[in-house]
Scaffold this motif. Structure first.
Motif, PDB file in Angstrom:
ATOM      1  N   SER A 102       3.877  31.605 -10.055  1.00  0.00           N
ATOM      2  CA  SER A 102       4.408  30.247  -9.945  1.00  0.00           C
ATOM      3  C   SER A 102       3.960  29.597  -8.651  1.00  0.00           C
ATOM      4  O   SER A 102       3.678  30.282  -7.653  1.00  0.00           O
ATOM      5  CB  SER A 102       5.942  30.274  -9.985  1.00  0.00           C
ATOM      6  OG  SER A 102       6.422  30.826 -11.188  1.00  0.00           O
ATOM      7  N   LEU A 103       3.901  28.280  -8.685  1.00  0.00           N
ATOM      8  CA  LEU A 103       3.652  27.465  -7.505  1.00  0.00           C
ATOM      9  C   LEU A 103       4.451  26.179  -7.635  1.00  0.00           C
ATOM     10  O   LEU A 103       4.708  25.725  -8.764  1.00  0.00           O
ATOM     11  CB  LEU A 103       2.163  27.107  -7.370  1.00  0.00           C
ATOM     12  CG  LEU A 103       1.191  28.122  -6.807  1.00  0.00           C
ATOM     13  CD1 LEU A 103      -0.231  27.569  -6.901  1.00  0.00           C
ATOM     14  CD2 LEU A 103       1.525  28.497  -5.382  1.00  0.00           C
ATOM     15  N   ARG A 104       4.802  25.602  -6.508  1.00  0.00           N
ATOM     16  CA  ARG A 104       5.414  24.278  -6.520  1.00  0.00           C
ATOM     17  C   ARG A 104       4.570  23.337  -5.671  1.00  0.00           C
ATOM     18  O   ARG A 104       4.385  23.566  -4.475  1.00  0.00           O
ATOM     19  CB  ARG A 104       6.851  24.288  -6.005  1.00  0.00           C
ATOM     20  CG  ARG A 104       7.522  22.933  -6.213  1.00  0.00           C
ATOM     21  CD  ARG A 104       8.968  22.909  -5.765  1.00  0.00           C
ATOM     22  NE  ARG A 104       9.107  22.761  -4.326  1.00  0.00           N
ATOM     23  CZ  ARG A 104      10.196  22.296  -3.730  1.00  0.00           C
ATOM     24  NH1 ARG A 104      11.243  21.924  -4.469  1.00  0.00           N
ATOM     25  NH2 ARG A 104      10.253  22.200  -2.423  1.00  0.00           N
ATOM     26  N   LEU A 105       4.076  22.302  -6.310  1.00  0.00           N
ATOM     27  CA  LEU A 105       3.331  21.269  -5.613  1.00  0.00           C
ATOM     28  C   LEU A 105       4.276  20.161  -5.177  1.00  0.00           C
ATOM     29  O   LEU A 105       5.240  19.847  -5.886  1.00  0.00           O
ATOM     30  CB  LEU A 105       2.239  20.683  -6.515  1.00  0.00           C
ATOM     31  CG  LEU A 105       1.254  21.679  -7.132  1.00  0.00           C
ATOM     32  CD1 LEU A 105       0.192  20.920  -7.933  1.00  0.00           C
ATOM     33  CD2 LEU A 105       0.624  22.555  -6.090  1.00  0.00           C
ATOM     34  N   SER A 106       3.981  19.600  -4.029  1.00  0.00           N
ATOM     35  CA  SER A 106       4.748  18.471  -3.520  1.00  0.00           C
ATOM     36  C   SER A 106       3.810  17.300  -3.281  1.00  0.00           C
ATOM     37  O   SER A 106       2.635  17.485  -2.959  1.00  0.00           O
ATOM     38  CB  SER A 106       5.447  18.836  -2.212  1.00  0.00           C
ATOM     39  OG  SER A 106       6.342  19.906  -2.382  1.00  0.00           O
ATOM     40  N   CYS A 107       4.335  16.114  -3.430  1.00  0.00           N
ATOM     41  CA  CYS A 107       3.578  14.898  -3.157  1.00  0.00           C
ATOM     42  C   CYS A 107       4.486  13.971  -2.356  1.00  0.00           C
ATOM     43  O   CYS A 107       5.468  13.443  -2.888  1.00  0.00           O
ATOM     44  CB  CYS A 107       3.129  14.236  -4.445  1.00  0.00           C
ATOM     45  SG  CYS A 107       2.320  12.640  -4.219  1.00  0.00           S
ATOM     46  N   ALA A 108       4.143  13.801  -1.099  1.00  0.00           N
ATOM     47  CA  ALA A 108       4.933  12.939  -0.218  1.00  0.00           C
ATOM     48  C   ALA A 108       4.333  11.545  -0.213  1.00  0.00           C
ATOM     49  O   ALA A 108       3.134  11.376  -0.002  1.00  0.00           O
ATOM     50  CB  ALA A 108       4.953  13.511   1.189  1.00  0.00           C
ATOM     51  N   ALA A 109       5.178  10.555  -0.423  1.00  0.00           N
ATOM     52  CA  ALA A 109       4.728   9.171  -0.476  1.00  0.00           C
ATOM     53  C   ALA A 109       5.224   8.392   0.723  1.00  0.00           C
ATOM     54  O   ALA A 109       6.332   8.614   1.222  1.00  0.00           O
ATOM     55  CB  ALA A 109       5.227   8.514  -1.754  1.00  0.00           C
ATOM     56  N   GLN A 157       0.844  -1.188   0.000  1.00  0.00           N
ATOM     57  CA  GLN A 157       0.000   0.000   0.000  1.00  0.00           C
ATOM     58  C   GLN A 157       0.885   1.247   0.000  1.00  0.00           C
ATOM     59  O   GLN A 157       1.940   1.275   0.630  1.00  0.00           O
ATOM     60  CB  GLN A 157      -0.920   0.012   1.221  1.00  0.00           C
ATOM     61  CG  GLN A 157      -2.026   1.040   1.175  1.00  0.00           C
ATOM     62  CD  GLN A 157      -3.123   0.666   0.222  1.00  0.00           C
ATOM     63  OE1 GLN A 157      -3.144  -0.448  -0.318  1.00  0.00           O
ATOM     64  NE2 GLN A 157      -4.023   1.590  -0.032  1.00  0.00           N
ATOM     65  N   VAL A 158       0.431   2.263  -0.716  1.00  0.00           N
ATOM     66  CA  VAL A 158       1.153   3.535  -0.801  1.00  0.00           C
ATOM     67  C   VAL A 158       0.188   4.643  -0.442  1.00  0.00           C
ATOM     68  O   VAL A 158      -0.953   4.672  -0.919  1.00  0.00           O
ATOM     69  CB  VAL A 158       1.722   3.751  -2.213  1.00  0.00           C
ATOM     70  CG1 VAL A 158       2.303   5.146  -2.347  1.00  0.00           C
ATOM     71  CG2 VAL A 158       2.783   2.706  -2.530  1.00  0.00           C
ATOM     72  N   GLN A 159       0.631   5.549   0.374  1.00  0.00           N
ATOM     73  CA  GLN A 159      -0.150   6.738   0.695  1.00  0.00           C
ATOM     74  C   GLN A 159       0.527   7.952   0.064  1.00  0.00           C
ATOM     75  O   GLN A 159       1.744   8.113   0.160  1.00  0.00           O
ATOM     76  CB  GLN A 159      -0.257   6.941   2.205  1.00  0.00           C
ATOM     77  CG  GLN A 159      -1.074   5.885   2.921  1.00  0.00           C
ATOM     78  CD  GLN A 159      -0.288   4.591   3.127  1.00  0.00           C
ATOM     79  OE1 GLN A 159       0.876   4.605   3.490  1.00  0.00           O
ATOM     80  NE2 GLN A 159      -0.942   3.459   2.887  1.00  0.00           N
ATOM     81  N   LEU A 160      -0.276   8.783  -0.555  1.00  0.00           N
ATOM     82  CA  LEU A 160       0.221   9.988  -1.219  1.00  0.00           C
ATOM     83  C   LEU A 160      -0.476  11.207  -0.643  1.00  0.00           C
ATOM     84  O   LEU A 160      -1.701  11.228  -0.539  1.00  0.00           O
ATOM     85  CB  LEU A 160      -0.042   9.916  -2.725  1.00  0.00           C
ATOM     86  CG  LEU A 160       0.533   8.699  -3.460  1.00  0.00           C
ATOM     87  CD1 LEU A 160       0.044   8.682  -4.910  1.00  0.00           C
ATOM     88  CD2 LEU A 160       2.041   8.707  -3.419  1.00  0.00           C
ATOM     89  N   VAL A 161       0.300  12.226  -0.293  1.00  0.00           N
ATOM     90  CA  VAL A 161      -0.263  13.444   0.267  1.00  0.00           C
ATOM     91  C   VAL A 161       0.308  14.636  -0.486  1.00  0.00           C
ATOM     92  O   VAL A 161       1.518  14.893  -0.440  1.00  0.00           O
ATOM     93  CB  VAL A 161       0.043  13.583   1.772  1.00  0.00           C
ATOM     94  CG1 VAL A 161      -0.544  14.886   2.307  1.00  0.00           C
ATOM     95  CG2 VAL A 161      -0.519  12.389   2.544  1.00  0.00           C
ATOM     96  N   GLU A 162      -0.582  15.368  -1.166  1.00  0.00           N
ATOM     97  CA  GLU A 162      -0.169  16.554  -1.914  1.00  0.00           C
ATOM     98  C   GLU A 162      -0.208  17.786  -1.024  1.00  0.00           C
ATOM     99  O   GLU A 162      -0.993  17.865  -0.076  1.00  0.00           O
ATOM    100  CB  GLU A 162      -1.084  16.801  -3.130  1.00  0.00           C
ATOM    101  CG  GLU A 162      -1.157  15.663  -4.121  1.00  0.00           C
ATOM    102  CD  GLU A 162      -2.372  14.812  -3.915  1.00  0.00           C
ATOM    103  OE1 GLU A 162      -2.855  14.201  -4.894  1.00  0.00           O
ATOM    104  OE2 GLU A 162      -2.859  14.747  -2.774  1.00  0.00           O
ATOM    105  N   SER A 163       0.615  18.760  -1.368  1.00  0.00           N
ATOM    106  CA  SER A 163       0.600  20.053  -0.698  1.00  0.00           C
ATOM    107  C   SER A 163       1.148  21.095  -1.659  1.00  0.00           C
ATOM    108  O   SER A 163       1.715  20.759  -2.705  1.00  0.00           O
ATOM    109  CB  SER A 163       1.429  20.019   0.584  1.00  0.00           C
ATOM    110  OG  SER A 163       2.785  19.718   0.298  1.00  0.00           O
ATOM    111  N   GLY A 164       0.968  22.356  -1.292  1.00  0.00           N
ATOM    112  CA  GLY A 164       1.540  23.434  -2.075  1.00  0.00           C
ATOM    113  C   GLY A 164       0.564  24.192  -2.948  1.00  0.00           C
ATOM    114  O   GLY A 164       0.938  25.169  -3.600  1.00  0.00           O
ATOM    115  N   GLY A 165      -0.683  23.740  -2.989  1.00  0.00           N
ATOM    116  CA  GLY A 165      -1.666  24.463  -3.771  1.00  0.00           C
ATOM    117  C   GLY A 165      -2.023  25.801  -3.139  1.00  0.00           C
ATOM    118  O   GLY A 165      -1.609  26.107  -2.019  1.00  0.00           O
TER     119      GLY A 165
END
Length: 124
Positions: free
Chosen positions: A17-24, A1-9
């Motif tokens: 500009s924006l930078r989105l991050s996705c921590a797994a 199982q993998v969990q993904l959490v986005e941030s930066g919106g």
């Protein structure tokens, strides 16, 4: 199982500009191809960018080519989407996705895990 959490919106003016991050977390991150998709209100989810686990293959939608850059840091289990020259048409919920494969794809249904999404709003 993998969990993904986005941030930066967030909210940004056109041209910004924006930078989105996705921590797994979960299984070995480096074994996954990673992608970013987006969905605007009333529209279907669409491909934005994808990168293979080695970084040797990278793909972008025509609409973001030259403005967005996908990158990943396997040591940090994180994938990024650097977005520049943002346009109101880029307004959407952005999702990161993981595919248990060394091969990248632009097709949403071929990804195995999804984050909850992060809202990006570009004002004119």
């Amino acid at each position: 199982q993998v969990q993904l959490v986005e941030s930066g919106g967030g909210l940004v003016q056109a041209g910004g500009s924006l930078r989105l991050s996705c921590a797994a977390s979960g299984r070995t991150f480096s074994s996954y191809a990673m992608g970013w998709f987006r969905q605007a209100p009333g529209k279907e989810r669409e491909f934005v960018a994808a990168r293979s686990w080695t970084g040797g293959s990278t793909y972008y939608a025509d609409s973001v080519q030259g403005r967005f850059t996908i990158s990943r840091d396997n040591a940090k289990n994180t994938v990024y989407l650097q977005m520049s020259s943002l346009e109101p048409e880029d307004t959407a919920v952005y999702y990161c996705a993981a595919r248990l494969s060394i091969f990248v794809t632009t097709t949403a249904r071929e990804y195995d895990y999804w984050g909850q999404g992060t809202q990006v709003t570009v004002s004119s």
